[in-house]
Write a protein that holds these residues in place. Structure first.
Motif, PDB file in Angstrom:
ATOM      1  N   TRP A 112      70.465  65.015  52.622  1.00  0.00           N
ATOM      2  CA  TRP A 112      69.912  66.209  51.984  1.00  0.00           C
ATOM      3  C   TRP A 112      70.677  67.424  52.457  1.00  0.00           C
ATOM      4  N   ASP A 163      65.410  67.282  43.671  1.00  0.00           N
ATOM      5  CA  ASP A 163      65.713  68.474  44.449  1.00  0.00           C
ATOM      6  C   ASP A 163      65.526  69.733  43.612  1.00  0.00           C
ATOM      7  N   ALA A 216      64.018  63.933  49.911  1.00  0.00           N
ATOM      8  CA  ALA A 216      65.257  63.150  50.016  1.00  0.00           C
ATOM      9  C   ALA A 216      65.020  61.875  50.814  1.00  0.00           C
ATOM     10  N   LEU A 264      68.126  62.063  43.447  1.00  0.00           N
ATOM     11  CA  LEU A 264      67.956  63.154  44.399  1.00  0.00           C
ATOM     12  C   LEU A 264      68.196  64.506  43.746  1.00  0.00           C
TER      13      LEU A 264
END
Length: 213
Positions: A206, A95, A187, A91
């Protein structure tokens, strides 16, 4: 050998010069309004030299996006690993990548379109490895080695699956950027990829991360 090295160095310098000047022109006057002739003139090179590096304007944008992706991935590798599990590591990598996409949607869209065109035309060899893809490969491999994810499926296939998921999400977002929050949707993709569609107690969360893009 020294002569070959100097030639390759000049090629690399010319390539970077073209990208730098072209991106500056795209930002100042727009992608559509910028011509190949103008880029060549500003870079002080012949059109033929430019075409030797990039066949179309879209290829320049794609190269720029790939360079940014490589830089973000390398920065992620240099940071101390404080992520407790593979979900957090994956993630964090995505991200960061998609924070850049959110900040540069036009360039991201042009690059994605160019890669899709290459794929449909059977020129997928032009779609070189991206920094994000390389980083995901490393994270998934480490996850297998640590026993966090199944090992009976090759990492290459796992990366392909998450690539398909994230690619479809980005294309949908580019069509309507107000439809959903891109990084939040990414996410959810990480959660779906790692845990499947069945009910799980553990879920990837998230949170908006302040990024200096």
């Amino acid at each position: 050998m020294p002569s070959i090295n100097r030639t390759e160095k000049r090629k690399k310098q010319t390539r970077q010069k073209i990208i730098r000047i072209a991106i500056d022109l795209f930002l100042r006057q727009g992608f559509q309004a910028t011509t190949i002739d103008q880029i060549a003139t500003e870079a002080d090179i012949a059109r033929k030299t430019l075409y030797n590096h990039f066949p179309v304007k879209e290829a320049i944008v794609d190269a720029y996006v790939r360079d940014q992706s490589m830089a973000l991935a390398e920065a992620a590798r240099q940071r101390p690993d404080q992520s407790p599990d593979i979900a957090s590591r994956l993630l964090a990598a995505l991200d960061t990548a998609y924070a850049w996409v959110e900040a540069n949607p036009e360039f991201a869209g042009i690059a994605l379109g160019y890669r899709m065109k290459n794929m449909w035309q059977g020129n997928d060899a032009k779609n070189k490895e991206t920094g994000t893809r390389g980083l995901m490969t490393e994270i998934l491999y480490q996850g297998q080695q640590a026993g966090e994810i199944r090992t009976d499926i090759p990492v290459k296939l796992l990366v392909l699956q998450i690539d398909m998921l994230r690619g479809s999400i980005v294309m949908d977002w580019l069509r309507d950027k107000g439809k959903f929050k891109l990084r939040k949707e990414i996410a959810q993709i990480v959660d779906l990829f790692l845990h499947g569609a069945t009910s799980k107690k553990r879920r990837v969360k998230w949170e908006t991360t302040q990024q200096n893009i």
